[in-house]
Design a protein around this motif. Sequence first.
Motif, PDB file in Angstrom:
ATOM      1  N   UNK B 182     103.694  10.172  -7.825  1.00  0.00           N
ATOM      2  CA  UNK B 182     102.879  10.154  -9.323  1.00  0.00           C
ATOM      3  C   UNK B 182     103.656   9.839 -10.949  1.00  0.00           C
ATOM      4  N   UNK B 183     104.704  10.741 -10.297  1.00  0.00           N
ATOM      5  CA  UNK B 183     105.591  10.723 -12.032  1.00  0.00           C
ATOM      6  C   UNK B 183     106.883   9.552 -11.470  1.00  0.00           C
ATOM      7  N   UNK B 184     107.058   8.684 -10.706  1.00  0.00           N
ATOM      8  CA  UNK B 184     107.639   8.290 -10.283  1.00  0.00           C
ATOM      9  C   UNK B 184     107.785   6.936 -10.652  1.00  0.00           C
ATOM     10  N   UNK B 185     106.619   6.320 -10.337  1.00  0.00           N
ATOM     11  CA  UNK B 185     106.210   4.911 -10.630  1.00  0.00           C
ATOM     12  C   UNK B 185     105.555   4.192 -11.600  1.00  0.00           C
ATOM     13  N   UNK B 186     106.707   2.793 -11.828  1.00  0.00           N
ATOM     14  CA  UNK B 186     106.013   2.375 -13.726  1.00  0.00           C
ATOM     15  C   UNK B 186     104.314   3.176 -13.130  1.00  0.00           C
ATOM     16  N   UNK B 187     103.537   2.234 -12.441  1.00  0.00           N
ATOM     17  CA  UNK B 187     101.859   2.375 -13.028  1.00  0.00           C
ATOM     18  C   UNK B 187     101.574   3.074 -11.447  1.00  0.00           C
ATOM     19  N   UNK B 188     100.653   4.201 -11.794  1.00  0.00           N
ATOM     20  CA  UNK B 188     100.565   4.720 -10.269  1.00  0.00           C
ATOM     21  C   UNK B 188      98.499   4.782 -10.480  1.00  0.00           C
ATOM     22  N   UNK B 189      98.192   4.742  -9.597  1.00  0.00           N
ATOM     23  CA  UNK B 189      96.692   4.291  -8.790  1.00  0.00           C
ATOM     24  C   UNK B 189      96.401   5.191  -8.028  1.00  0.00           C
ATOM     25  N   UNK B 190      95.681   5.823  -8.649  1.00  0.00           N
ATOM     26  CA  UNK B 190      94.948   7.075  -7.022  1.00  0.00           C
ATOM     27  C   UNK B 190      93.653   6.776  -6.891  1.00  0.00           C
ATOM     28  N   UNK B 191      93.265   6.937  -5.621  1.00  0.00           N
ATOM     29  CA  UNK B 191      91.929   6.924  -5.333  1.00  0.00           C
ATOM     30  C   UNK B 191      91.398   7.986  -5.832  1.00  0.00           C
ATOM     31  N   UNK B 216      92.107   5.039 -12.267  1.00  0.00           N
ATOM     32  CA  UNK B 216      91.766   5.667 -11.361  1.00  0.00           C
ATOM     33  C   UNK B 216      91.022   4.926 -10.667  1.00  0.00           C
ATOM     34  N   UNK B 217      90.479   5.049  -9.314  1.00  0.00           N
ATOM     35  CA  UNK B 217      89.283   4.364  -8.736  1.00  0.00           C
ATOM     36  C   UNK B 217      88.237   5.093  -8.055  1.00  0.00           C
ATOM     37  N   UNK B 218      87.014   4.902  -7.725  1.00  0.00           N
ATOM     38  CA  UNK B 218      86.459   6.093  -7.167  1.00  0.00           C
ATOM     39  C   UNK B 218      86.674   4.707  -5.384  1.00  0.00           C
ATOM     40  N   UNK B 219      86.777   5.887  -4.096  1.00  0.00           N
ATOM     41  CA  UNK B 219      86.286   5.234  -3.147  1.00  0.00           C
ATOM     42  C   UNK B 219      85.218   7.074  -2.540  1.00  0.00           C
ATOM     43  N   UNK B 220      84.048   6.926  -2.749  1.00  0.00           N
ATOM     44  CA  UNK B 220      83.178   8.447  -2.582  1.00  0.00           C
ATOM     45  C   UNK B 220      83.830   8.749  -1.377  1.00  0.00           C
TER      46      UNK B 220
END
Lengths: 223, 236
Positions: B182-191, B216-220
């Motif tokens: 998360x710290x090392x990318x220009x754009x961090x996407x978390x599900x 952030x994207x929800x993947x229930x």
Amino acid sequence: MTSPEESVGWSREEMAQRAARDIENGSYVNLGIGIPERVAKYVPEGREVIYHTENGLLGMGPAPESDEGDPELINAGKRRVTAVPGASYFHHADSFVMIRGGHIDVCVLGAMQVSESGDLANWSTGEPDAVPAVGGAMDLVAGVGSVRVITQHCTKNGDPKLVEACSFPLTGPAVVNRIYTDLAVIDIGPEGFQLVELAPGVDFEYVRERTGASLAIIDGHWR
Amino acid sequence: MIDKQVPTPAEAVADIGDGAAVMIGGFGEAGSPIELIHALIDQGASGLTVVNNNAGSGEVGLAALLKSGQVSKLICSFPKSAGSSVFPELYRDGRIELELVPQGTLAERIRAGGAGIPAFFTPTTVGTSLEEGKERRTFDGRDYVMELGLTADFALIRCSHADCHGNLVYNKTARNFGPIMATAASTTVAQAANIVVVGELDPEVVVTPGIFVDRVVQVENPAHESDLVARGEVYP
């Protein structure tokens, strides 16, 4: 060379038991995949040992009772495990801070070859078409205080695995402290392989014939 | 108002372009952002450099992404797994480049990349074939090799709880590479399996502060790779 002699010396379980006897009370320990993993169940009662798995758990417990468990609670071999009371989770950089930074006291690993100067080869046959995979082995041997190996004394073809110089690519040079084989416990001393203990029913000549370098007997086996 | 929530995995990965460097979280299946990976397969970007500890299993998730031919290079410590022939076949056919990195060095390269540190010295690989081509130096009588920090255009990671500021909490050993990637990318996407309202996560237990997370994207009910592999599923 000699043929496999399964009935001579220690079984795999007994090798793990023998290695477990040397795990000190209060130590932080990383166990490799395979026979080394079995060491945990033989550590003598009365000793508290904390197991580290490099994918991010300190305080690893045994596999869950049922097949269920949590697919997000696994060990370095990607098998489901449990966490003991007092366990902690952490990210990969912290996990290798523990390893490389010298905080883990003991690791027990498998081996393809160990040299008389303590070089370890356990990650690659060096064959050109093999898919290379190293994982955390090189970090473990570079950072852990006491590196111990459990291995059969000879390959399935009867070739010695304890050798003058490794022919397989090294995991690390001069890193191994102690070796547990089916025939003996052997330390890496200043002059090479030193016998610590023979498996029951095995004599010194038998081990020496199956060792690919000189083997010394030193009085007073604990270093 | 800061609101990093994106409605779907497809929208979350829509701008990953050809040739991008993508860090993908997970150690084996634990922490693998499988729905984001599948969205990346659907999206079709090619010539990707992927950073992951492994090379996937079966023909879902990371293994499916490799099989799709979208990845030209894998930076990895252990590209072997039971039950997958995808990577070995690509590798032996010369259709994918492999940069093999010891696991702890991989983690520290990512950590350093995210921390603004371009290089560091480590004892790992000294005296081995993986030291070749690297600068060696001696400090206090011990030898070390220089390794470079690693950054990426995107990081795709998986967590258990997130809020709309991007604060993240993980589940057990699924944390693994998530916090450092998360710290090392220009754009961090978390599900995230759960997205909670801002303020609900105890600041004392937040593992990844929101500053490191862009979407952030929800993947229930996220899939588990081992379940898909056990059912013989193939993606797409």
